[in-house]
Design an enzyme around this catalytic site. Structure first.
Site, PDB file in Angstrom:
ATOM      1  N   ASP A  25       0.814  -1.219   0.000  1.00 51.09           N
ATOM      2  CA  ASP A  25       0.000   0.000   0.000  1.00 51.09           C
ATOM      3  C   ASP A  25       0.850   1.273   0.000  1.00 51.09           C
ATOM      4  OD1 ASP A  25      -2.386   1.389  -0.041  1.00 51.09           O
ATOM      5  OD2 ASP A  25      -2.592   1.412   2.139  1.00 51.09           O
ATOM      6  N   HIS A  42       2.208   2.944  -8.988  1.00 45.21           N
ATOM      7  CA  HIS A  42       1.983   1.496  -9.123  1.00 45.21           C
ATOM      8  C   HIS A  42       3.163   0.827  -9.854  1.00 45.21           C
ATOM      9  CE1 HIS A  42      -1.912   1.991  -7.416  1.00 45.21           C
ATOM     10  NE2 HIS A  42      -2.419   2.658  -8.426  1.00 45.21           N
ATOM     11  N   LEU A 136      10.885 -20.176  -3.477  1.00 43.72           N
ATOM     12  CA  LEU A 136       9.847 -19.338  -2.855  1.00 43.72           C
ATOM     13  C   LEU A 136       8.491 -19.515  -3.562  1.00 43.72           C
ATOM     14  CD1 LEU A 136       9.223 -16.783  -0.952  1.00 43.72           C
ATOM     15  CD2 LEU A 136       9.562 -15.441  -3.031  1.00 43.72           C
TER      16      LEU A 136
END
Ligand code: IPE
Ligand code: IPE
Ligand code: MG
Length: 247
Positions: A25, A42, A136
């Site tokens: 965020d 973004h 991962l």
């Protein structure tokens, strides 16, 4: 760099979180602060994601879940939503090879199949390509909402009961989890929210029941490996009791 290495050395290898979840965020406010359009925030946030994925791989974290687009983010102006969709398409097209080389397995939580077909198709390809990777697990929460996930699970459980495939007595927490998007993943040990907001915003409502929460004022595009290490270090100092008593 040297400082980061020193900080990494401060971490106890036997107390590493298995699963870290991040609410990415603050992109819009970062852009505003820098006199840029929100979408530039973004794009900058996508760069941060690349570096944090690398850090998590290096630190041998098993699962990283990132909140990329919520079921409520459709409320934003159409221009922002369509720019975000373009960014997603670009990310899945351009980043998958690098992630694959890094042995990262991509999985998605959320109603991704209802995203525009071009994106859904790219997501499908990314998941297929990386499905056998053993490094991962990058779980991207896309078109995701915690409440909608729980409702989706309830509806599927009802269908199985009505079809005679499931007996009501068998419904317990363990079974319920099999109906969530995150089935097979451990619950997050550590939830990180940058940008100064102190709320959950409908993220992983079921799964974070006992997660440790860590907040920072830093906007996501400015979030660095040092911040991640700080969060893990703080996590390692906490005592998790899960409702029991001190050891
Ligand atoms: C998070 O950044 C990214 C998405 C929700 C898609 P924001 O766009 O919410 O940034 P702020 O909170 O407005 O700064
Ligand atoms: C949560 O951030 C969603 C994502 C980061 C994808 P928001 O910016 O949408 O949350 P609120 O509106 O501040 O609660
Ligand atoms: Mg926000």
């Amino acid at each position: 760099m040297k400082e980061t290495l020193n900080n990494i050395k401060k971490l106890s290898p036997d107390k590493m979180p298995q699963h870290i979840a991040i609410i990415m965020d603050g992109n819009g406010r970062w852009a505003q602060k820098n006199g840029l359009p929100r979408i530039a925030g973004h794009w900058a946030g996508a760069e941060t994601l690349k570096s944090i994925v690398e850090s998590c791989s290096k630190l041998k974290i098993k699962v990283l879940t990132v909140f990329a687009f919520s079921t409520e983010n459709w409320k934003r102006p159409i221009e922002e939503v369509s720019s975000l969709m373009n960014l997603l398409l670009y990310y899945f097209k351009k980043e998958v090879d690098a992630l694959h080389k890094n042995n990262v397995k991509i999985v998605i939580s959320g109603n991704w199949e209802e995203l525009p077909e071009k994106i859904a198709d790219q997501i499908r390809k990314s998941m297929t390509k990386t499905q056998n990777n053993s490094g991962l697990i990058l779980n991207i929460a896309l078109n995701y909402g915690g409440r909608s996930e729980i409702l989706f699970a309830c509806k599927n459980i009802c269908t199985d009961v009505l079809n005679g495939d499931l007996c009501i007595d068998k419904i317990d927490e363990k079974l319920f989890e099999q109906y969530l998007y995150t089935y097979g993943l451990p619950d997050p040990d550590l939830l990180i929210r940058p940008s100064g907001e102190l709320r959950i915003s409908n993220f992983l409502l079921w799964q974070i029941a006992y997660s440790e929460l860590w907040f920072t004022q830093t906007y996501w595009p400015d979030f660095k490996e040092e911040d991640l290490i700080c969060a893990i270090y703080d996590y390692q100092t906490r005592e998790r009791r899960f409702g029991g008593l001190k050891k």
